[in-house]
Design an enzyme around this catalytic site. Structure first.
Site, mmCIF file in Angstrom:
data_model
loop_
_atom_site.group_PDB
_atom_site.id
_atom_site.type_symbol
_atom_site.label_atom_id
_atom_site.label_comp_id
_atom_site.label_asym_id
_atom_site.label_seq_id
_atom_site.Cartn_x
_atom_site.Cartn_y
_atom_site.Cartn_z
ATOM 1 N N SER A 22 -0.151 12.736 5.253
ATOM 2 C CA SER A 22 -0.464 12.018 4.286
ATOM 3 C C SER A 22 -1.223 13.133 3.678
ATOM 4 C CB SER A 22 -1.215 11.037 4.934
ATOM 5 O OG SER A 22 -1.254 10.587 3.260
ATOM 6 N N LYS A 38 4.479 -1.934 4.140
ATOM 7 C CA LYS A 38 4.445 -2.929 3.068
ATOM 8 C C LYS A 38 4.865 -4.090 2.569
ATOM 9 C CE LYS A 38 4.534 1.854 0.437
ATOM 10 N NZ LYS A 38 5.089 2.586 -0.336
ATOM 11 N N ASN A 79 0.819 -2.036 -1.208
ATOM 12 C CA ASN A 79 0.885 -0.687 -0.987
ATOM 13 C C ASN A 79 -1.008 -0.746 -1.897
ATOM 14 O OD1 ASN A 79 0.308 -0.288 -4.028
ATOM 15 N ND2 ASN A 79 0.481 2.654 -3.602
ATOM 16 N N ASP A 99 2.850 1.900 -6.552
ATOM 17 C CA ASP A 99 3.556 2.879 -7.161
ATOM 18 C C ASP A 99 4.379 3.331 -8.099
ATOM 19 O OD1 ASP A 99 3.273 3.704 -4.457
ATOM 20 O OD2 ASP A 99 5.083 2.237 -3.577
ATOM 21 N N ALA A 117 16.425 0.847 -1.312
ATOM 22 C CA ALA A 117 15.847 -0.306 -0.848
ATOM 23 C C ALA A 117 14.739 -1.016 -0.151
ATOM 24 C CB ALA A 117 17.377 -1.345 -0.858
ATOM 25 N N GLY A 131 10.342 -0.041 0.740
ATOM 26 C CA GLY A 131 9.453 -0.433 0.226
ATOM 27 C C GLY A 131 8.959 0.121 -1.055
ATOM 28 N N ALA A 132 10.078 1.688 -1.136
ATOM 29 C CA ALA A 132 9.203 2.366 -2.247
ATOM 30 C C ALA A 132 10.153 2.088 -3.286
ATOM 31 C CB ALA A 132 9.181 3.575 -1.635
ATOM 32 N N ALA A 165 8.281 18.855 2.656
ATOM 33 C CA ALA A 165 9.824 19.598 3.089
ATOM 34 C C ALA A 165 10.475 18.028 3.286
ATOM 35 C CB ALA A 165 9.232 19.225 4.900
ATOM 36 N N GLY A 184 7.841 14.456 -5.208
ATOM 37 C CA GLY A 184 6.649 13.241 -5.632
ATOM 38 C C GLY A 184 5.446 13.465 -5.767
HETATM 39 P P1 NAP Z 1 11.603 2.785 3.720
HETATM 40 O O1 NAP Z 1 10.548 0.845 3.571
HETATM 41 O O2 NAP Z 1 10.668 2.360 5.057
HETATM 42 O O3 NAP Z 1 12.812 2.396 3.350
HETATM 43 C C1 NAP Z 1 13.798 3.366 3.992
HETATM 44 C C2 NAP Z 1 15.139 3.673 2.864
HETATM 45 O O4 NAP Z 1 15.740 4.850 3.362
HETATM 46 C C3 NAP Z 1 16.035 2.291 3.664
HETATM 47 O O5 NAP Z 1 16.554 1.862 2.281
HETATM 48 C C4 NAP Z 1 16.779 3.002 4.349
HETATM 49 O O6 NAP Z 1 18.269 2.822 4.025
HETATM 50 C C5 NAP Z 1 17.332 4.629 3.538
HETATM 51 N N1 NAP Z 1 17.211 5.291 4.706
HETATM 52 C C6 NAP Z 1 16.709 6.160 5.687
HETATM 53 N N2 NAP Z 1 17.735 6.564 6.361
HETATM 54 C C7 NAP Z 1 18.761 6.950 5.911
HETATM 55 C C8 NAP Z 1 19.799 7.657 5.687
HETATM 56 N N3 NAP Z 1 19.598 8.566 6.977
HETATM 57 N N4 NAP Z 1 20.250 8.205 4.742
HETATM 58 C C9 NAP Z 1 20.268 6.950 4.211
HETATM 59 N N5 NAP Z 1 19.375 6.047 3.404
HETATM 60 C C10 NAP Z 1 19.078 5.943 4.446
HETATM 61 O O7 NAP Z 1 10.697 3.289 3.663
HETATM 62 P P2 NAP Z 1 10.195 3.288 2.199
HETATM 63 O O8 NAP Z 1 9.127 3.240 1.708
HETATM 64 O O9 NAP Z 1 10.721 2.751 1.218
HETATM 65 O O10 NAP Z 1 10.000 5.084 1.515
HETATM 66 C C11 NAP Z 1 10.723 5.606 1.221
HETATM 67 C C12 NAP Z 1 10.935 6.810 0.836
HETATM 68 O O11 NAP Z 1 9.472 7.480 -0.141
HETATM 69 C C13 NAP Z 1 9.395 7.450 1.480
HETATM 70 O O12 NAP Z 1 9.804 8.663 2.731
HETATM 71 C C14 NAP Z 1 8.573 8.231 1.355
HETATM 72 O O13 NAP Z 1 7.976 9.197 1.580
HETATM 73 C C15 NAP Z 1 8.669 8.118 0.097
HETATM 74 N N6 NAP Z 1 7.572 7.470 -1.209
HETATM 75 C C16 NAP Z 1 6.422 8.302 -1.949
HETATM 76 C C17 NAP Z 1 5.635 7.723 -2.749
HETATM 77 C C18 NAP Z 1 4.901 8.724 -3.267
HETATM 78 O O14 NAP Z 1 4.080 7.904 -4.203
HETATM 79 N N7 NAP Z 1 5.654 9.836 -4.041
HETATM 80 C C19 NAP Z 1 5.067 6.354 -2.423
HETATM 81 C C20 NAP Z 1 6.209 4.858 -1.160
HETATM 82 C C21 NAP Z 1 7.354 6.018 -0.909
HETATM 83 P P3 NAP Z 1 18.556 1.075 4.594
HETATM 84 O O15 NAP Z 1 18.416 0.105 3.673
HETATM 85 O O16 NAP Z 1 20.148 1.068 5.280
HETATM 86 O O17 NAP Z 1 18.340 0.966 6.337
#
Ligand code: NAP
Length: 285
Positions: free
Chosen positions: A27, A78, A99, A115, A141, A143-144, A232, A252
């Site tokens: 992070s 989250k 967050n 966010d 769908a 947390g983000a 990455a 992002g």
């Molecule tokens: P999360 O709550 O764990 O949700 C993961 C999401 O990714 C779910 O929709 C999941 O689908 C999907 N997924 C995981 N592996 C997959 C795959 N191989 N193929 C297709 N879909 C897949 O995570 P999150 O909090 O939403 O975070 C997602 C990303 O957003 C993180 O990697 C983070 O880097 C980024 N983010 C960036 C910021 C920023 O400030 N720039 C802020 C927040 C998040 P399923 O429901 O089918 O499991």
């Protein structure tokens, strides 16, 4: 002396803040908050703490009892963060995810979600993207995605299609949004709903190093693709978009800095300048 591990006596320490998540080693948040603090002359410590899901609530309690002032929350906590707070902002009430946790003087917690406002600010102010009446595809769908969807609707977009590997989670997100502009769509049928004005990638596939199996044609005539991940973690999706002819791609990093600035403003009452931090981290990348 710092508050790493926050098991040192609170006296003599500046106000302590932390990021709870798993994983957190990568992070940039500690560096961003330290730079904001230096810019504004605020004394604070900010540390990233690896917390397992089953330990989340107990660890938050320990941080509060010890005297910590605020937490940022990332994957996978989250929704748990929204649940642990006594008070929640309108953004948290709408999305069910938080967050940012702020510790009140009586030890109770208030939950915010920065966010969405962070993403919209990056899109509008830095990337100069017109959101009003645009047609957006939101991939993911979790947390983000849940955190940013209400802010995108508030920004005046015309249509929001949510696609997720697990369709029922996309449907649940859309049901919670309760807005006629939002609909859930089948992952495999995405190419039929193209073109989109903007494709937002909000899955964790890139960060996990896994391939995102998108139907060919989804990028057709899309002028812009944006990955909420950075570095990455954003590479594979943005490369796929460019290979399909998308002219403009963006990671992002800007969102990360803008959401951090919003959290900083909640805790310290003053919003830092984000452009110098963006320029510094972009140059470092
Ligand atoms: P999360 O709550 O764990 O949700 C993961 C999401 O990714 C779910 O929709 C999941 O689908 C999907 N997924 C995981 N592996 C997959 C795959 N191989 N193929 C297709 N879909 C897949 O995570 P999150 O909090 O939403 O975070 C997602 C990303 O957003 C993180 O990697 C983070 O880097 C980024 N983010 C960036 C910021 C920023 O400030 N720039 C802020 C927040 C998040 P399923 O429901 O089918 O499991």
């Amino acid at each position: 002396m710092g508050c790493d591990g926050y098991n040192l006596p609170m006296s003599d320490l500046p106000a302590c803040f932390a990021l709870f998540g798993q994983p957190v080693a990568h992070s940039l948040s500690p560096r961003i908050h330290a730079t904001f603090a230096e810019q504004l002359g605020v004394a604070l410590e900010y540390t990233a703490v690896e917390v397992a899901p089953e330990e989340f609530a107990a660890e938050v309690g320990r941080f509060v009892r010890w005297g910590g002032r605020g937490l940022n929350i990332t994957v996978p906590h989250k929704a748990a963060a929204a649940a642990v707070a006594a008070e929640a902002s309108a953004a948290v009430q709408r999305s069910g995810v938080a967050n940012t946790l702020s510790v009140r003087d009586n030890g109770s917690l208030r939950a915010d979600n920065t966010d969405g406002v962070g993403l919209v600010r990056d899109l509008l102010a830095r990337q100069k993207i017109v959101l009003r009446n645009s047609k957006l595809l939101l991939l993911g769908a979790g947390g983000a995605a849940r955190g940013v969807a209400p802010a995108l609707l508030d920004a005046g977009i015309g249509k929001l299609l949510v696609a997720n590997r697990t369709l029922t989670r996309a449907e649940a997100l859309v049901a919670a949004l309760d807005d006629p502009r939002a609909s859930a769509t089948e992952w495999s049928g995405l190419h039929q709903t193209a073109p989109f004005d903007l494709i937002l990638h909000a899955t964790a596939a890139g960060v996990q190093g896994k391939a995102l199996a998108l139907p060919s044609g989804v990028f057709r005539d899309a002028p812009l693709c944006y990955d909420l991940s950075y570095g990455a973690g954003a590479r594979a999706f943005l490369e796929a978009a460019r290979a399909a002819g998308v002219e403009r791609t963006c990671d992002g990093l800007g969102m990360l800095i803008e959401q951090a600035a919003e959290s900083f403003a909640i805790w310290h009452g003053v919003r830092p300048q984000t452009e110098p931090v963006y320029a510094m981290l972009r140059a470092a990348a």
